[in-house]
Design a protein around this motif. Sequence first.
Motif, mmCIF file in Angstrom:
data_model
loop_
_atom_site.group_PDB
_atom_site.id
_atom_site.type_symbol
_atom_site.label_atom_id
_atom_site.label_comp_id
_atom_site.label_asym_id
_atom_site.label_seq_id
_atom_site.Cartn_x
_atom_site.Cartn_y
_atom_site.Cartn_z
ATOM 1 N N LYS A 29 0.865 -1.172 0.000
ATOM 2 C CA LYS A 29 0.000 0.000 0.000
ATOM 3 C C LYS A 29 0.906 1.228 0.000
ATOM 4 C CE LYS A 29 -3.667 2.141 2.721
ATOM 5 N NZ LYS A 29 -4.369 2.080 3.998
ATOM 6 N N CYS A 30 0.701 2.106 -0.953
ATOM 7 C CA CYS A 30 1.525 3.314 -1.009
ATOM 8 C C CYS A 30 1.177 4.211 0.183
ATOM 9 C CB CYS A 30 1.284 4.071 -2.310
ATOM 10 S SG CYS A 30 2.108 5.672 -2.332
ATOM 11 N N ASP A 31 2.231 4.670 0.843
ATOM 12 C CA ASP A 31 2.029 5.488 2.033
ATOM 13 C C ASP A 31 1.446 6.844 1.694
ATOM 14 O OD1 ASP A 31 2.562 4.187 4.357
ATOM 15 O OD2 ASP A 31 4.057 5.660 4.995
ATOM 16 N N SER A 32 1.642 7.255 0.453
ATOM 17 C CA SER A 32 1.208 8.582 0.061
ATOM 18 C C SER A 32 -0.210 8.552 -0.523
ATOM 19 C CB SER A 32 2.204 9.166 -0.936
ATOM 20 O OG SER A 32 1.809 10.446 -1.308
ATOM 21 N N CYS A 33 -0.429 7.770 -1.597
ATOM 22 C CA CYS A 33 -1.744 7.794 -2.250
ATOM 23 C C CYS A 33 -2.652 6.685 -1.748
ATOM 24 C CB CYS A 33 -1.594 7.727 -3.762
ATOM 25 S SG CYS A 33 -0.983 6.128 -4.352
ATOM 26 N N LYS A 34 -2.101 5.799 -0.892
ATOM 27 C CA LYS A 34 -2.870 4.709 -0.260
ATOM 28 C C LYS A 34 -3.361 3.666 -1.261
ATOM 29 C CE LYS A 34 -2.539 7.208 3.501
ATOM 30 N NZ LYS A 34 -1.370 6.984 4.351
ATOM 31 N N VAL A 48 9.634 3.553 -6.593
ATOM 32 C CA VAL A 48 8.787 4.747 -6.735
ATOM 33 C C VAL A 48 7.376 4.270 -7.055
ATOM 34 C CG1 VAL A 48 8.352 6.813 -8.115
ATOM 35 C CG2 VAL A 48 10.703 6.195 -7.496
ATOM 36 N N CYS A 49 6.397 4.876 -6.433
ATOM 37 C CA CYS A 49 5.001 4.471 -6.640
ATOM 38 C C CYS A 49 4.573 4.792 -8.072
ATOM 39 C CB CYS A 49 4.089 5.179 -5.642
ATOM 40 S SG CYS A 49 2.335 4.895 -5.975
ATOM 41 N N PRO A 50 4.072 3.782 -8.821
ATOM 42 C CA PRO A 50 3.663 4.032 -10.206
ATOM 43 C C PRO A 50 2.412 4.916 -10.299
ATOM 44 C CG PRO A 50 3.133 1.770 -9.554
ATOM 45 C CD PRO A 50 3.884 2.383 -8.411
ATOM 46 N N LYS A 51 1.653 4.981 -9.220
ATOM 47 C CA LYS A 51 0.411 5.769 -9.262
ATOM 48 C C LYS A 51 0.664 7.252 -8.967
ATOM 49 C CE LYS A 51 -2.249 1.967 -9.312
ATOM 50 N NZ LYS A 51 -2.814 1.457 -10.544
ATOM 51 N N CYS A 52 1.477 7.515 -7.942
ATOM 52 C CA CYS A 52 1.590 8.918 -7.507
ATOM 53 C C CYS A 52 3.025 9.431 -7.473
ATOM 54 C CB CYS A 52 0.955 9.088 -6.128
ATOM 55 S SG CYS A 52 1.959 8.435 -4.789
ATOM 56 N N ASN A 53 3.962 8.610 -7.908
ATOM 57 C CA ASN A 53 5.367 9.036 -7.956
ATOM 58 C C ASN A 53 5.989 9.202 -6.563
ATOM 59 O OD1 ASN A 53 7.655 9.563 -9.488
ATOM 60 N ND2 ASN A 53 7.377 11.781 -9.329
ATOM 61 N N TYR A 54 5.367 8.635 -5.546
ATOM 62 C CA TYR A 54 5.955 8.685 -4.200
ATOM 63 C C TYR A 54 7.259 7.892 -4.196
ATOM 64 C CZ TYR A 54 6.679 7.850 0.752
ATOM 65 O OH TYR A 54 7.235 7.774 2.001
ATOM 66 N N HIS A 55 8.305 8.506 -3.634
ATOM 67 C CA HIS A 55 9.604 7.835 -3.543
ATOM 68 C C HIS A 55 9.715 7.128 -2.190
ATOM 69 C CE1 HIS A 55 10.417 10.035 -7.123
ATOM 70 N NE2 HIS A 55 11.706 9.740 -7.161
HETATM 71 ZN ZN LIG Z 1 1.396 6.307 -4.392
#
Ligand SMILES: [Zn+2]
Lengths: 294, 318
Positions: A29-34, A48-55
């Motif tokens: 689960k991405c910590d940024s976009c969940k 890096v998150c493919p959905k929101c670019n969270y590193h």
């Molecule tokens: Zn994300």
Amino acid sequence: MAWFKKNKQPKAPITGEDRTVIPEGLWVKCDSCKEIIYRKEVLARANVCPKCNYHFRISARERLAALFDNGIYEELDLGIVATDPLRFTDTKPYKDRLKQYREKTGMEDAVINAAGRMGGSPVVISAMEYAFMGGSMGSVVGEKIALNVERALERRHPLIVISASGGARMQEGVLSLMQMAKISSLLGKLDDASIPYLSILTDPTTGGVTASFAMLGDLNIAEPRALIGFAGPRVIEQTIRQKLPEGFQRSEFLLEHGMVDLIFERKEMREKLITCLRLLMDPVPAEPALPAGS
Amino acid sequence: MASMEEQDFEKPIEDLTRRIEELSGFGAQQGREREIKKLQDRLQRLREEIYAKLTPWQATLVARHPQRPYPADYIETLFTDFIEFHGDRKFADDPAILAGFAMFHETPVAVIGHQKGRDTKEKIRRNFGMPRPEGYRKALRIMKMAEKFGRPVLTFIDTPGAYPGIGAEERGQAEAIAVNLREMSRLKVPIIVTITGEGGSGGALALGVGDHIQILAHSIYAVISPEGCAAILWKSNEKKQEAARALKLTAPDLKKLGIVDEIVPEPPGGAHAHRERMFEILERVLQRNLESLRSRDMADLLAGRHAKFRAMGSVKIL
Ligand SMILES: [Zn+2]
């Protein structure tokens, strides 16, 4: 000499207090976009998150492997460890904490010193490890970064320091504080010698690390959306008793306020750093090729 | 409760002082002068006893004592012709840091110090001695001017720390401190650093790189306040006394750790009990150290300054 090849597979992820490091399992689960994302997809994109670019936070070794040519570097200054000079005990003795983090991370302290090549040119890099006591800076971190600045001076090779730290290590008291002066003083010499120093600020870089070497780069370069600041957001909120604005103390905020030169995405970091170094310093004449692998 | 006792260590001194005042208030009755003299001797001994064994938390309270002489008091008393200079030429003037030039005996010098403020109004104006980036940038501007005109720099440290605020972060608190550390390490004039009260972390260190680092006997210098340390490591504000002990923030501990070069003695009962005496002591110490630094060759001085900080820390090589 210990030579390291680029890891074919990233090391086992660090779990525990650090939630933003990619946890194990098929899905994360991405910590940024969940969003729930396929783990392999995140790994394929340099964490890096493919959905929101969270590193996602990555380890010092992963960073070194990603920056040096072919992921090959020489690890330096091994065997320098903390002494517990204050015989510090809070809810747990500092000695026990050190032992616990050594076992957990397989590292001696919160920084790795390395030398190798980037784009064919020699460069020395210190990479901080957030998973080791929050990347806190005590005497060992101070000493090792100091040694790498001196190495850069002696060899006339550019220096890169990758910061990931909550700041000075309380368990070494004012000795930790003095590491700020120690490294900054050496960076003054590097500056006098016109040897490039690139400071890479990753999530998070706060406290005494920001207020010393992390802000003193010829270029200060941040990863996207990294938390970067002097005081931690909670301390500021408690002091001013109001909510902090959205995006406060993130890389983009620092760029807007003129505190960092650039924000590089992780996937473009290596190539762009090579370009920056080339623009700042003439390439060093070629030396015999490095031995291949260990 | 032990913690209350630790907090109230000055109570016996205050009680005795009050008794002496009461006695002195009456007309000169026979035998009273002798009694007063006796009590005054006892007060002196009491001060010596209590101040000889302050706990680290008590030292913290003394370092923050509201009557303790502040950098502005030392500047006003030990120097003549002090002219305060204002502003960082970039954003603002920060009243949390006082900076200017003055005469110290026959020598023109730059003087820079934190200033907490004495009464409520002044405290607010000076932000309780917690500088914002422009304070550090002003300090550096004055130091560079000192270098340009060949004037030694004397700094006086007394701050809870750099201010944690939105504007301070926007304007680069971290950068301002970092640049001061680097520039002070290579400033081509002698620098004497005196910790006169509270040496609060990076906000203190940003005026704290120099050739001779000295600390008044009951001052403290720490990476974090005991309260902050207790909150983070013990998750409890009640543990500030333990945190103060653990942090090794007292002058004797700092000397042992190689952080300070010299402990400047305070009169019994602390600097606030005998201000004039404290001024005399510090004046003599500054004079001696300034003379000795001014006779040094600049390259030698810079090498020594660098080596001093290079050696700080404690590591083991396996
Ligand atoms: Zn994300």
